[in-house]
Design a protein around this motif. Structure first.
Motif, PDB file in Angstrom:
ATOM      1  N   LYS A  55       0.802  -1.230   0.000  1.00 54.01           N
ATOM      2  CA  LYS A  55       0.000   0.000   0.000  1.00 54.01           C
ATOM      3  C   LYS A  55       0.832   1.276   0.000  1.00 54.01           C
ATOM      4  O   LYS A  55       0.481   2.247  -0.674  1.00 54.01           O
ATOM      5  N   PRO A  56       1.945   1.343   0.765  1.00 54.69           N
ATOM      6  CA  PRO A  56       2.712   2.600   0.771  1.00 54.69           C
ATOM      7  C   PRO A  56       3.201   3.049  -0.607  1.00 54.69           C
ATOM      8  O   PRO A  56       3.394   4.246  -0.828  1.00 54.69           O
ATOM      9  N   TYR A  57       3.357   2.119  -1.546  1.00 58.63           N
ATOM     10  CA  TYR A  57       3.848   2.490  -2.871  1.00 58.63           C
ATOM     11  C   TYR A  57       2.813   3.276  -3.669  1.00 58.63           C
ATOM     12  O   TYR A  57       3.142   3.872  -4.698  1.00 58.63           O
ATOM     13  N   LEU A  58       1.572   3.293  -3.185  1.00 62.41           N
ATOM     14  CA  LEU A  58       0.543   4.081  -3.858  1.00 62.41           C
ATOM     15  C   LEU A  58       0.836   5.574  -3.787  1.00 62.41           C
ATOM     16  O   LEU A  58       0.256   6.356  -4.542  1.00 62.41           O
ATOM     17  N   ILE A  59       1.721   5.971  -2.886  1.00 62.64           N
ATOM     18  CA  ILE A  59       2.096   7.376  -2.810  1.00 62.64           C
ATOM     19  C   ILE A  59       2.736   7.863  -4.109  1.00 62.64           C
ATOM     20  O   ILE A  59       2.748   9.060  -4.416  1.00 62.64           O
ATOM     21  N   PHE A  60       3.235   6.924  -4.920  1.00 59.67           N
ATOM     22  CA  PHE A  60       3.827   7.291  -6.200  1.00 59.67           C
ATOM     23  C   PHE A  60       2.791   7.787  -7.200  1.00 59.67           C
ATOM     24  O   PHE A  60       3.152   8.342  -8.245  1.00 59.67           O
ATOM     25  N   MET A  61       1.514   7.631  -6.867  1.00 57.52           N
ATOM     26  CA  MET A  61       0.473   8.181  -7.735  1.00 57.52           C
ATOM     27  C   MET A  61       0.468   9.707  -7.702  1.00 57.52           C
ATOM     28  O   MET A  61      -0.220  10.351  -8.495  1.00 57.52           O
ATOM     29  N   LEU A  62       1.261  10.289  -6.796  1.00 61.10           N
ATOM     30  CA  LEU A  62       1.433  11.745  -6.813  1.00 61.10           C
ATOM     31  C   LEU A  62       2.116  12.208  -8.104  1.00 61.10           C
ATOM     32  O   LEU A  62       1.945  13.363  -8.520  1.00 61.10           O
ATOM     33  N   ILE A  63       2.874  11.319  -8.723  1.00 64.98           N
ATOM     34  CA  ILE A  63       3.615  11.703  -9.930  1.00 64.98           C
ATOM     35  C   ILE A  63       2.674  12.067 -11.080  1.00 64.98           C
ATOM     36  O   ILE A  63       2.810  13.158 -11.669  1.00 64.98           O
ATOM     37  N   PRO A  64       1.694  11.216 -11.455  1.00 63.01           N
ATOM     38  CA  PRO A  64       0.773  11.679 -12.501  1.00 63.01           C
ATOM     39  C   PRO A  64      -0.034  12.908 -12.092  1.00 63.01           C
ATOM     40  O   PRO A  64      -0.435  13.699 -12.955  1.00 63.01           O
ATOM     41  N   ILE A  65      -0.241  13.096 -10.793  1.00 63.04           N
ATOM     42  CA  ILE A  65      -0.977  14.283 -10.340  1.00 63.04           C
ATOM     43  C   ILE A  65      -0.177  15.553 -10.633  1.00 63.04           C
ATOM     44  O   ILE A  65      -0.728  16.546 -11.132  1.00 63.04           O
ATOM     45  N   VAL A  66       1.141  15.530 -10.344  1.00 66.05           N
ATOM     46  CA  VAL A  66       1.939  16.735 -10.609  1.00 66.05           C
ATOM     47  C   VAL A  66       2.081  16.978 -12.109  1.00 66.05           C
ATOM     48  O   VAL A  66       2.262  18.130 -12.538  1.00 66.05           O
ATOM     49  N   TYR A  67       2.000  15.923 -12.913  1.00 68.01           N
ATOM     50  CA  TYR A  67       1.990  16.113 -14.364  1.00 68.01           C
ATOM     51  C   TYR A  67       0.665  16.696 -14.844  1.00 68.01           C
ATOM     52  O   TYR A  67       0.616  17.333 -15.904  1.00 68.01           O
ATOM     53  N   ALA A  68      -0.409  16.488 -14.060  1.00 70.62           N
ATOM     54  CA  ALA A  68      -1.730  17.005 -14.435  1.00 70.62           C
ATOM     55  C   ALA A  68      -1.961  18.435 -13.969  1.00 70.62           C
ATOM     56  O   ALA A  68      -2.822  19.137 -14.518  1.00 70.62           O
ATOM     57  N   LEU A  69      -1.221  18.903 -12.978  1.00 76.72           N
ATOM     58  CA  LEU A  69      -1.431  20.247 -12.412  1.00 76.72           C
ATOM     59  C   LEU A  69      -1.396  21.367 -13.462  1.00 76.72           C
ATOM     60  O   LEU A  69      -2.209  22.305 -13.392  1.00 76.72           O
ATOM     61  N   LEU A  71      -2.603  21.506 -16.254  1.00 76.94           N
ATOM     62  CA  LEU A  71      -3.890  21.589 -16.946  1.00 76.94           C
ATOM     63  C   LEU A  71      -4.801  22.640 -16.321  1.00 76.94           C
ATOM     64  O   LEU A  71      -5.688  23.184 -16.990  1.00 76.94           O
ATOM     65  N   LEU A  72      -4.583  22.950 -15.052  1.00 74.98           N
ATOM     66  CA  LEU A  72      -5.423  23.928 -14.356  1.00 74.98           C
ATOM     67  C   LEU A  72      -5.002  25.364 -14.641  1.00 74.98           C
ATOM     68  O   LEU A  72      -5.752  26.305 -14.337  1.00 74.98           O
ATOM     69  N   PHE A  73      -3.815  25.551 -15.227  1.00 79.45           N
ATOM     70  CA  PHE A  73      -3.282  26.909 -15.389  1.00 79.45           C
ATOM     71  C   PHE A  73      -2.807  27.197 -16.812  1.00 79.45           C
ATOM     72  O   PHE A  73      -1.958  28.062 -17.009  1.00 79.45           O
ATOM     73  N   GLY A  74      -3.338  26.486 -17.788  1.00 78.19           N
ATOM     74  CA  GLY A  74      -2.988  26.762 -19.175  1.00 78.19           C
ATOM     75  C   GLY A  74      -1.630  26.241 -19.579  1.00 78.19           C
ATOM     76  O   GLY A  74      -0.644  27.001 -19.616  1.00 78.19           O
TER      77      GLY A  74
END
Length: 479
Positions: A55-69, A71-74
């Protein structure tokens, strides 16, 4: 269950290699679907069977989130940023599943050497068959340099250099006689491929890493590695000359004979080295620094070594001695920093450099890659994304380091990661998959990834598990 994942992840790794190293997004689409389907099934299994250690390795899902950020600011391109998010999520999914399959306590851990060398043999034999004219389709030799299935000479060279270091180190550490023969037998071919790639950066970084590696060993181990490396280099140079002089059949026979003889002779002499050696362990590394320095000066002054390389090995010495490439890399760096100032916190999304470099370039050049994997990440995800990625990489490296008796097994990873400071190896999806397999095989899940008590965070990990599963489903629907 783990056996099925072993087969499928291995197939994905080999499949990525033959799709130009997964450089283009178009080749990635089937992998997005396969990886996310497998990932959702794994997440459900983790939840059903309470495999909390993963379960702790799920923290790596932060990586696609920072790649998506962005999108919120053009972002520089919405479409390409979405492609970057998909690449990141697929890579993270592969990483978590690779740990599940290949970690040190897994029964499939023992197959990692065969998987790693399998990739090396595909890269090498394909390139050899193409150069000998047996394979004719494709463009795998660029300006006289081996570029292989990735179709880029520098990345091809650094992959084979990493494979050389992997085989060299494993041949010293394994206790299995037949596995030792396997590791030794492929070294001349790997080194031959590195030489044929004619990558100055790879040769430079490999030399530095080799000297550092030697300084970490005791004197007897240094002598072993020096003996094996010297024999491998001599074999590679003979093959380098022979490939221009004999036909294809004879060349294939020569490669096979050299592999068998090299592994046998190396092991024969390794077993006969003196048991007690009183030399200071810094003598050999210092001697290597001196030898390399003298060789470089001789080449730059066009001395005897320069003439030997030019006449005997027919190297393009202008490619090896010019400084224009280094100047270009510096220009890319300074121009990239100009782009970085426009969105320092969250970046401008995937492929920022390719979309914006012409507006800041310091002179008239054409390059769709910034030739620096870390600057690329900084431009695409900003300080926030870069910091998150470096922190997560640091956590998993720390965990792997604690599970190893020696840190020398990290050398192949260090070769690729250090060379990526001056090239775009990390733009290839296969390179990430390759690094992940080598790293995941060094991890012990019993050692905490995050240095906090698991029972205090179990609920948060459960929430993260559900959110990750929903996000993966959303990706599949989007595709």
């Amino acid at each position: 269950m783990r056996g099925i994942y072993f087969v499928l992840l291995t197939a994905v790794l080999f499949g990525g290699l033959v799709h130009q190293g997964l450089y283009f997004d178009e080749a990635f689409y089937p992998y997005h679907i396969i990886m996310h389907l497998l990932f959702i099934i794994l997440l459900v299994r983790i939840w059903l069977y309470k495999e909390n250690v993963f379960k702790p390795y799920l923290i790596f899902m932060l990586i696609p989130i920072v790649y998506a950020l962005p999108l919120l600011f053009g972002p520089a391109s919405v479409y390409l940023t979405i492609q970057g998010v998909l690449r990141a999520s697929t890579t993270v999914a592969f990483f978590i599943m690779a740990i599940y399959v290949f970690h040190k306590d897994s029964p499939y851990h023992r197959f990692v050497p065969f998987i790693v060398h399998g990739n090396g043999l595909i890269l090498s034999l394909h390139m050899l068959l193409f150069d000998l004219g047996i394979l004719t389709e494709g463009h795998y030799i660029m300006m006289g340099r081996y570029a292989g299935l990735v179709e880029y000479a520098n990345t091809f060279g650094v992959l084979l250099a990493a494979l050389f270091f992997y085989g060299l180190i494993q041949s010293e550490q394994t206790q299995n006689k037949w596995l030792t023969y396997l590791h030794l037998s492929v070294l001349p071919m790997y080194l031959f491929m590195v030489l044929k790639s004619q990558s100055r950066g790879v040769l430079l970084f490999s030399s530095v890493v080799f000297i550092i590696m030697m300084s970490l060993f005791k004197t007897k181990q240094q002598l072993k590695l020096l003996l094996v490396s010297s024999l491998a280099l001599a074999s590679a140079l003979i093959l380098y000359v022979a490939i221009e002089e004999i036909n294809a059949v004879m060349m294939m026979v020569l490669f096979l004979c050299f592999s068998i003889l090299f592994s046998w002779i190396s092991r024969y002499w390794l077993e006969r080295l003196p048991k007690n050696i009183s030399l200071n362990r810094w003598i050999i590394p210092f001697g290597m620094v001196l030898l390399i320095s003298v060789s470089l000066i001789n080449i730059l002054k066009k001395g005897i070594l320069y003439r030997v390389l030019l006449q005997w090995f027919e190297l393009d010495m202008s490619q090896l001695t010019q400084t224009s490439t280094f100047t270009e890399r510096l220009a890319f760096l300074f121009d990239g920093l100009k782009i970085f100032k426009d969105a320092p916190l969250i970046g401008q999304g995937a492929r920022t450099w390719a979309l914006t470099y012409q507006t800041v370039r310091s002179y008239d050049y054409q390059s769709l890659e910034v030739h620096n994997g870390y600057l690329d990440i900084l431009l695409e995800t900003g300080v926030i994304g870069f910091s998150v990625m470096m922190l997560l990489v640091g956590l998993v490296m720390r965990q792997a380091y604690k599970g190893e008796e020696t840190n020398l097994t990290f050398i192949p990873i260090v070769v690729i990661m250090s060379h990526s400071v001056m090239d775009f190896n990390l733009s290839f999806g296969f390179v990430w998959f390759f690094l992940i397999v080598m790293l995941s095989s060094q991890i012990k899940p019993s050692i905490d990834l995050i240095p906090i008590k698991r029972y205090n965070t179990s609920r948060w990990f459960d929430v993260l598990l559900v959110l990750t599963c929903l996000a993966s489903l959303a990706v599949l629907i989007f595709l």
